[in-house]
Design a protein around this motif. Structure first.
Motif, PDB file in Angstrom:
ATOM      1  N   ASP A   1       5.629   9.946  -1.396  1.00 45.94           N
ATOM      2  CA  ASP A   1       4.583   8.757  -1.574  1.00 45.94           C
ATOM      3  C   ASP A   1       5.632   7.504  -1.587  1.00 45.94           C
ATOM      4  O   ASP A   1       6.534   7.577  -2.371  1.00 45.94           O
ATOM      5  CB  ASP A   1       3.800   8.764  -2.862  1.00 45.94           C
ATOM      6  N   VAL A   2       5.386   6.585  -0.584  1.00 40.67           N
ATOM      7  CA  VAL A   2       6.179   5.437  -0.415  1.00 40.67           C
ATOM      8  C   VAL A   2       5.443   4.039  -0.102  1.00 40.67           C
ATOM      9  O   VAL A   2       4.189   4.334   0.464  1.00 40.67           O
ATOM     10  CB  VAL A   2       7.085   5.512   0.685  1.00 40.67           C
ATOM     11  N   THR A   3       5.588   3.135  -0.943  1.00 37.41           N
ATOM     12  CA  THR A   3       4.901   2.087  -0.677  1.00 37.41           C
ATOM     13  C   THR A   3       5.572   0.938   0.268  1.00 37.41           C
ATOM     14  O   THR A   3       6.796   1.029   0.298  1.00 37.41           O
ATOM     15  CB  THR A   3       4.892   1.077  -2.261  1.00 37.41           C
ATOM     16  N   ALA A   4       4.764   0.571   1.205  1.00 37.19           N
ATOM     17  CA  ALA A   4       5.201  -0.195   2.233  1.00 37.19           C
ATOM     18  C   ALA A   4       4.261  -1.178   2.786  1.00 37.19           C
ATOM     19  O   ALA A   4       2.974  -1.059   2.389  1.00 37.19           O
ATOM     20  CB  ALA A   4       5.656   0.595   3.330  1.00 37.19           C
ATOM     21  N   ALA A   5       4.721  -2.165   3.419  1.00 39.10           N
ATOM     22  CA  ALA A   5       3.701  -3.185   3.963  1.00 39.10           C
ATOM     23  C   ALA A   5       2.834  -2.804   5.115  1.00 39.10           C
ATOM     24  O   ALA A   5       1.663  -2.885   5.183  1.00 39.10           O
ATOM     25  CB  ALA A   5       4.355  -4.500   4.276  1.00 39.10           C
ATOM     26  N   THR A   6       3.456  -2.019   6.073  1.00 38.07           N
ATOM     27  CA  THR A   6       2.613  -1.409   7.065  1.00 38.07           C
ATOM     28  C   THR A   6       2.963   0.336   7.243  1.00 38.07           C
ATOM     29  O   THR A   6       3.881   0.727   6.559  1.00 38.07           O
ATOM     30  CB  THR A   6       3.096  -2.264   8.280  1.00 38.07           C
ATOM     31  N   PRO A   7       2.195   0.832   7.861  1.00 32.11           N
ATOM     32  CA  PRO A   7       2.295   2.333   8.327  1.00 32.11           C
ATOM     33  C   PRO A   7       3.506   2.475   8.841  1.00 32.11           C
ATOM     34  O   PRO A   7       4.472   3.560   8.801  1.00 32.11           O
ATOM     35  CB  PRO A   7       1.123   2.802   9.013  1.00 32.11           C
ATOM     36  N   GLN A   8       3.800   1.485   9.950  1.00 31.10           N
ATOM     37  CA  GLN A   8       4.981   1.867  10.633  1.00 31.10           C
ATOM     38  C   GLN A   8       6.409   1.709   9.698  1.00 31.10           C
ATOM     39  O   GLN A   8       7.399   2.403  10.143  1.00 31.10           O
ATOM     40  CB  GLN A   8       5.404   0.608  11.706  1.00 31.10           C
ATOM     41  N   GLU A   9       6.292   0.668   9.050  1.00 28.69           N
ATOM     42  CA  GLU A   9       7.644   0.479   7.903  1.00 28.69           C
ATOM     43  C   GLU A   9       7.784   1.869   7.105  1.00 28.69           C
ATOM     44  O   GLU A   9       8.780   2.360   6.893  1.00 28.69           O
ATOM     45  CB  GLU A   9       7.277  -0.611   7.261  1.00 28.69           C
TER      46      GLU A   9
ATOM     47  N   MET B   1       0.854  -0.944   0.060  1.00 34.63           N
ATOM     48  CA  MET B   1      -0.070   0.055   0.092  1.00 34.63           C
ATOM     49  C   MET B   1       0.818   1.247   0.068  1.00 34.63           C
ATOM     50  O   MET B   1       2.048   1.067   0.461  1.00 34.63           O
ATOM     51  CB  MET B   1      -0.773   0.101   1.268  1.00 34.63           C
ATOM     52  N   THR B   2       0.372   2.211  -0.572  1.00 37.74           N
ATOM     53  CA  THR B   2       1.177   3.578  -0.790  1.00 37.74           C
ATOM     54  C   THR B   2       0.720   4.568   0.569  1.00 37.74           C
ATOM     55  O   THR B   2      -0.424   4.801   0.629  1.00 37.74           O
ATOM     56  CB  THR B   2       0.831   4.236  -2.075  1.00 37.74           C
ATOM     57  N   TYR B   3       1.486   5.022   1.142  1.00 40.13           N
ATOM     58  CA  TYR B   3       1.478   6.114   2.406  1.00 40.13           C
ATOM     59  C   TYR B   3       2.072   7.466   1.896  1.00 40.13           C
ATOM     60  O   TYR B   3       3.056   7.369   1.254  1.00 40.13           O
ATOM     61  CB  TYR B   3       2.107   5.619   3.538  1.00 40.13           C
ATOM     62  N   SER B   4       1.426   8.366   2.326  1.00 32.68           N
ATOM     63  CA  SER B   4       1.875   9.706   1.875  1.00 32.68           C
ATOM     64  C   SER B   4       2.250  10.540   3.113  1.00 32.68           C
ATOM     65  O   SER B   4       1.620  10.431   4.111  1.00 32.68           O
ATOM     66  CB  SER B   4       0.889  10.573   1.137  1.00 32.68           C
ATOM     67  N   PHE B   5       3.519  11.240   3.054  1.00 30.52           N
ATOM     68  CA  PHE B   5       4.126  12.019   4.096  1.00 30.52           C
ATOM     69  C   PHE B   5       4.421  13.219   3.572  1.00 30.52           C
ATOM     70  O   PHE B   5       4.901  13.391   2.479  1.00 30.52           O
ATOM     71  CB  PHE B   5       5.333  11.522   4.706  1.00 30.52           C
ATOM     72  N   THR B   6       4.395  14.294   4.393  1.00 29.13           N
ATOM     73  CA  THR B   6       4.826  15.552   4.284  1.00 29.13           C
ATOM     74  C   THR B   6       5.950  15.924   5.310  1.00 29.13           C
ATOM     75  O   THR B   6       5.686  15.692   6.730  1.00 29.13           O
ATOM     76  CB  THR B   6       3.844  16.570   4.363  1.00 29.13           C
TER      77      THR B   6
ATOM     78  N   ASP C   1      13.300   1.618  -2.593  1.00 26.67           N
ATOM     79  CA  ASP C   1      12.616   1.558  -3.908  1.00 26.67           C
ATOM     80  C   ASP C   1      11.007   1.702  -3.945  1.00 26.67           C
ATOM     81  O   ASP C   1      10.394   1.780  -4.969  1.00 26.67           O
ATOM     82  CB  ASP C   1      12.687   0.015  -4.169  1.00 26.67           C
ATOM     83  N   GLY C   2      10.707   1.915  -2.777  1.00 20.04           N
ATOM     84  CA  GLY C   2       9.129   1.880  -2.619  1.00 20.04           C
ATOM     85  C   GLY C   2       8.798   3.676  -2.688  1.00 20.04           C
ATOM     86  O   GLY C   2       7.568   3.710  -2.999  1.00 20.04           O
ATOM     87  N   VAL C   3       9.453   4.279  -3.037  1.00 16.53           N
ATOM     88  CA  VAL C   3       9.267   5.651  -3.181  1.00 16.53           C
ATOM     89  C   VAL C   3       8.793   5.893  -4.566  1.00 16.53           C
ATOM     90  O   VAL C   3       9.282   5.717  -5.614  1.00 16.53           O
ATOM     91  CB  VAL C   3      10.633   6.715  -3.229  1.00 16.53           C
TER      92      VAL C   3
END
Lengths: 82, 82
Positions: free
Chosen positions: A47-55, A1-6, B33-35
């Motif tokens: 925007d980063v794809t990761a398995a969990t929000p923590q990761e 899943m993709t998470y967005s951060f600022t 790589d997830g970015v």
């Protein structure tokens, strides 16, 4: 899943901010006499794809330390977007 | 009284962001790589003396139009700090 951060990056307190000083003077010269302080910062949206929000967040922290911020001169805060 | 504002400035959608593109590639090259997307913005903190909060905000809006932002290429949001 993709998470967005600022990521918000600002100079550490006490370091000079020549861009801010110049902008304050320019605003005063333009007639905005009430301006007493101006300082600059920058934001980076990632925007980063990761398995969990923590990761995802720990990845973002590593990116800040390795590339995005200069820990000697800058502080950063990480905000997760919904 | 002095009022503090933070102005967040971002490029309008659709405009290229070479700094963001380069940073995304650098992060990928570093092993992140997830970015999938990186974009840059800037923030300007301004302290302004005014008689009322309304006057302070309208001053800040005038500053954005006249100097701080480029309304052709950028959008800005103004946030009043407590």
């Amino acid at each position: 899943m993709t998470y967005s951060f600022t990521i918000s990056i600002a100079r550490k307190a006490g370091l000079s901010d020549p861009e801010g000083t110049t902008t304050k003077k320019a605003l005063n010269d333009l007639g905005f006499d009430g301006v007493t302080h101006v300082s600059y910062g920058r934001t980076i949206s990632v925007d980063v794809t990761a398995a969990t929000p923590q990761e995802a967040r720990s990845n973002i922290e590593a990116m800040c330390e390795k590339l995005l911020a200069n820990p000697v001169m800058e502080t950063y805060t990480i905000e997760a977007l919904a």
